[in-house]
Design a protein around this motif. Structure first.
Motif, PDB file in Angstrom:
ATOM      1  N   TYR A 139       0.813  -1.204   0.000  1.00  0.00           N
ATOM      2  CA  TYR A 139       0.000   0.000   0.000  1.00  0.00           C
ATOM      3  C   TYR A 139       0.859   1.272   0.000  1.00  0.00           C
ATOM      4  CZ  TYR A 139      -4.363  -2.566   0.907  1.00  0.00           C
ATOM      5  OH  TYR A 139      -5.449  -3.388   0.806  1.00  0.00           O
ATOM      6  N   ARG A 140       2.067   1.166   0.561  1.00  0.00           N
ATOM      7  CA  ARG A 140       2.917   2.359   0.694  1.00  0.00           C
ATOM      8  C   ARG A 140       4.087   2.386  -0.289  1.00  0.00           C
ATOM      9  NH1 ARG A 140       5.637   2.393   5.315  1.00  0.00           N
ATOM     10  NH2 ARG A 140       5.004   0.367   6.092  1.00  0.00           N
ATOM     11  N   ILE A 141       4.123   1.446  -1.230  1.00  0.00           N
ATOM     12  CA  ILE A 141       5.316   1.307  -2.059  1.00  0.00           C
ATOM     13  C   ILE A 141       5.555   2.518  -2.968  1.00  0.00           C
ATOM     14  CG2 ILE A 141       4.229   0.156  -4.036  1.00  0.00           C
ATOM     15  CD1 ILE A 141       6.728  -1.790  -3.904  1.00  0.00           C
ATOM     16  N   ASP A 142       4.503   3.247  -3.304  1.00  0.00           N
ATOM     17  CA  ASP A 142       4.677   4.421  -4.163  1.00  0.00           C
ATOM     18  C   ASP A 142       4.939   5.703  -3.371  1.00  0.00           C
ATOM     19  OD1 ASP A 142       4.378   3.130  -6.647  1.00  0.00           O
ATOM     20  OD2 ASP A 142       2.202   3.145  -6.451  1.00  0.00           O
ATOM     21  N   SER A 143       4.649   5.675  -2.082  1.00  0.00           N
ATOM     22  CA  SER A 143       4.776   6.907  -1.294  1.00  0.00           C
ATOM     23  C   SER A 143       5.773   6.806  -0.143  1.00  0.00           C
ATOM     24  CB  SER A 143       3.407   7.309  -0.725  1.00  0.00           C
ATOM     25  OG  SER A 143       2.892   6.276   0.108  1.00  0.00           O
ATOM     26  N   GLY A 144       6.067   5.608   0.302  1.00  0.00           N
ATOM     27  CA  GLY A 144       6.950   5.443   1.455  1.00  0.00           C
ATOM     28  C   GLY A 144       8.424   5.516   1.095  1.00  0.00           C
ATOM     29  N   ASP A 145       9.258   5.611   2.112  1.00  0.00           N
ATOM     30  CA  ASP A 145      10.703   5.623   1.913  1.00  0.00           C
ATOM     31  C   ASP A 145      11.164   4.222   1.514  1.00  0.00           C
ATOM     32  OD1 ASP A 145      13.477   6.681   2.272  1.00  0.00           O
ATOM     33  OD2 ASP A 145      13.498   5.128   3.815  1.00  0.00           O
ATOM     34  N   PRO A 146      11.799   4.065   0.343  1.00  0.00           N
ATOM     35  CA  PRO A 146      12.186   2.737  -0.140  1.00  0.00           C
ATOM     36  C   PRO A 146      13.056   1.957   0.839  1.00  0.00           C
ATOM     37  CG  PRO A 146      12.378   4.337  -1.910  1.00  0.00           C
ATOM     38  CD  PRO A 146      12.116   5.107  -0.648  1.00  0.00           C
ATOM     39  N   ALA A 147      14.025   2.631   1.457  1.00  0.00           N
ATOM     40  CA  ALA A 147      14.923   1.944   2.391  1.00  0.00           C
ATOM     41  C   ALA A 147      14.158   1.428   3.608  1.00  0.00           C
ATOM     42  CB  ALA A 147      16.041   2.875   2.831  1.00  0.00           C
ATOM     43  N   THR A 148      13.224   2.231   4.094  1.00  0.00           N
ATOM     44  CA  THR A 148      12.414   1.818   5.246  1.00  0.00           C
ATOM     45  C   THR A 148      11.547   0.618   4.889  1.00  0.00           C
ATOM     46  OG1 THR A 148      12.348   4.074   6.128  1.00  0.00           O
ATOM     47  CG2 THR A 148      10.655   2.547   6.896  1.00  0.00           C
ATOM     48  N   LEU A 149      10.939   0.677   3.709  1.00  0.00           N
ATOM     49  CA  LEU A 149      10.085  -0.419   3.271  1.00  0.00           C
ATOM     50  C   LEU A 149      10.892  -1.701   3.077  1.00  0.00           C
ATOM     51  CD1 LEU A 149       7.764   1.402   0.703  1.00  0.00           C
ATOM     52  CD2 LEU A 149       7.293   0.842   3.094  1.00  0.00           C
ATOM     53  N   GLY A 151      13.479  -2.550   4.760  1.00  0.00           N
ATOM     54  CA  GLY A 151      13.727  -3.073   6.104  1.00  0.00           C
ATOM     55  C   GLY A 151      12.541  -3.848   6.636  1.00  0.00           C
ATOM     56  N   GLU A 152      11.331  -3.396   6.302  1.00  0.00           N
ATOM     57  CA  GLU A 152      10.134  -4.087   6.755  1.00  0.00           C
ATOM     58  C   GLU A 152       9.947  -5.413   6.016  1.00  0.00           C
ATOM     59  OE1 GLU A 152       6.893  -1.360   6.343  1.00  0.00           O
ATOM     60  OE2 GLU A 152       7.801   0.148   7.658  1.00  0.00           O
ATOM     61  N   LEU A 153      10.428  -5.463   4.770  1.00  0.00           N
ATOM     62  CA  LEU A 153      10.296  -6.683   3.982  1.00  0.00           C
ATOM     63  C   LEU A 153      11.358  -7.729   4.325  1.00  0.00           C
ATOM     64  CD1 LEU A 153       9.567  -5.240   0.410  1.00  0.00           C
ATOM     65  CD2 LEU A 153       7.986  -6.576   1.812  1.00  0.00           C
ATOM     66  N   ALA A 154      12.487  -7.285   4.855  1.00  0.00           N
ATOM     67  CA  ALA A 154      13.630  -8.185   5.076  1.00  0.00           C
ATOM     68  C   ALA A 154      13.268  -9.471   5.819  1.00  0.00           C
ATOM     69  CB  ALA A 154      14.748  -7.437   5.794  1.00  0.00           C
ATOM     70  N   PRO A 155      12.539  -9.405   6.940  1.00  0.00           N
ATOM     71  CA  PRO A 155      12.211 -10.657   7.640  1.00  0.00           C
ATOM     72  C   PRO A 155      11.304 -11.565   6.809  1.00  0.00           C
ATOM     73  CG  PRO A 155      11.902  -8.751   9.076  1.00  0.00           C
ATOM     74  CD  PRO A 155      12.063  -8.230   7.695  1.00  0.00           C
ATOM     75  N   LEU A 156      10.438 -10.968   6.005  1.00  0.00           N
ATOM     76  CA  LEU A 156       9.507 -11.745   5.188  1.00  0.00           C
ATOM     77  C   LEU A 156      10.199 -12.385   4.000  1.00  0.00           C
ATOM     78  CD1 LEU A 156       6.533  -9.198   5.048  1.00  0.00           C
ATOM     79  CD2 LEU A 156       6.889 -11.048   6.699  1.00  0.00           C
ATOM     80  N   PHE A 163       5.834 -16.048   2.458  1.00  0.00           N
ATOM     81  CA  PHE A 163       5.670 -15.056   1.393  1.00  0.00           C
ATOM     82  C   PHE A 163       7.018 -14.528   0.918  1.00  0.00           C
ATOM     83  CE2 PHE A 163       2.050 -14.700   4.387  1.00  0.00           C
ATOM     84  CZ  PHE A 163       1.107 -15.322   3.591  1.00  0.00           C
ATOM     85  N   SER A 164       8.024 -15.387   1.007  1.00  0.00           N
ATOM     86  CA  SER A 164       9.394 -15.003   0.663  1.00  0.00           C
ATOM     87  C   SER A 164       9.515 -14.478  -0.766  1.00  0.00           C
ATOM     88  CB  SER A 164      10.328 -16.193   0.859  1.00  0.00           C
ATOM     89  OG  SER A 164      11.634 -15.902   0.413  1.00  0.00           O
ATOM     90  N   ALA A 165       8.930 -15.178  -1.727  1.00  0.00           N
ATOM     91  CA  ALA A 165       9.068 -14.782  -3.131  1.00  0.00           C
ATOM     92  C   ALA A 165       8.435 -13.415  -3.389  1.00  0.00           C
ATOM     93  CB  ALA A 165       8.444 -15.834  -4.040  1.00  0.00           C
ATOM     94  N   SER A 166       7.250 -13.188  -2.844  1.00  0.00           N
ATOM     95  CA  SER A 166       6.584 -11.894  -3.024  1.00  0.00           C
ATOM     96  C   SER A 166       7.398 -10.775  -2.384  1.00  0.00           C
ATOM     97  CB  SER A 166       5.181 -11.933  -2.413  1.00  0.00           C
ATOM     98  OG  SER A 166       4.335 -12.807  -3.129  1.00  0.00           O
ATOM     99  N   ALA A 167       7.931 -11.036  -1.189  1.00  0.00           N
ATOM    100  CA  ALA A 167       8.739 -10.030  -0.503  1.00  0.00           C
ATOM    101  C   ALA A 167      10.007  -9.711  -1.285  1.00  0.00           C
ATOM    102  CB  ALA A 167       9.084 -10.511   0.903  1.00  0.00           C
ATOM    103  N   LYS A 168      10.630 -10.744  -1.859  1.00  0.00           N
ATOM    104  CA  LYS A 168      11.841 -10.524  -2.656  1.00  0.00           C
ATOM    105  C   LYS A 168      11.534  -9.726  -3.920  1.00  0.00           C
ATOM    106  CE  LYS A 168      14.292 -14.655  -1.033  1.00  0.00           C
ATOM    107  NZ  LYS A 168      14.764 -16.018  -1.379  1.00  0.00           N
TER     108      LYS A 168
END
Length: 214
Positions: A139-149, A151-156, A163-168
């Protein structure tokens, strides 16, 4: 002068990568939405069979029916009522639906906030909390800070996560957004070579690998 031409070339390539994201974003969002419906639906019914009472199912059904009406505020209120009444059961399904409604209405920040709240809800199954984290980033991929996002995806994105493939894949697009084509290319290539990558994601990763490698 060569430095100037290089900067111009990199800027042009970056614009092309953003166009690619816009091209594939619909498919990615559709895939994640399908995961939400299938996984959340299954988990919700499992929870119902085990613990929920009939009135909770009826409460959720009423909220879903309200979505077909002409009063969005009333529909959202009904979904929130389900969330408050059954935070760990049908409330999980209601959270996903409420977030989708907010996003469709154009308020993606509110949609992301709803998913973030669900991700922190200890009464929800872990797989759905992880899915909520993924959806919040989307939801935030177009407006959020890429580096922050990222970091949120890293554990996933860790191998073995559901959901590893989607997160990657999202991580690779975020790398492109930051102008890091080399890292994006590496991630897309890894997705094409991983036998666990779903077919739809592998196809996009193959196309992106070809585009970036040109």
């Amino acid at each position: 002068m060569s430095d100037i031409f290089q900067e111009v070339d990199e800027a042009v390539r970056h614009e092309e990568y953003l166009k690619l994201w816009k091209k594939y974003r619909v498919a990615i969002i559709a895939l994640v939405s399908l995961i939400v419906l299938s996984v959340a639906g299954y988990e919700g019914w499992e929870y119902y069979d085990a613990k929920q009472k009939r009135e909770n199912a009826e409460l959720y059904a009423g909220a879903v029916q309200a979505l077909q009406g002409e009063d969005p505020a009333a529909a959202e209120g009904a979904l929130q009522q389900v969330i408050d009444a059954t935070p760990g059961g049908y409330g999980v399904l209601a959270s996903f639906r409420l977030a989708a409604e907010k996003a469709e209405a154009g308020d993606k920040e509110a949609a992301a906030a709803e998913m973030t709240a669900l991700a922190g809800r200890s009464s929800a199954p872990q797989v759905l909390r992880d899915l909520a984290k993924l959806q919040a980033v989307l939801y935030r991929i177009d407006s959020g800070d890429p580096a922050t996002l990222e970091g949120e995806l890293a554990p996933l994105a860790q191998d073995g996560e559901p959901f590893s493939a989607s997160a990657k894949e999202l991580t690779a697009f975020l790398a492109l957004k930051q102008g890091d084509s080399a890292r994006a290319l590496e991630t897309f290539k890894a997705l094409t070579e991983d036998p666990a990558t779903p077919a739809s994601i592998r196809r996009r990763a193959t196309q992106m690998t070809a585009q970036i490698g040109e």
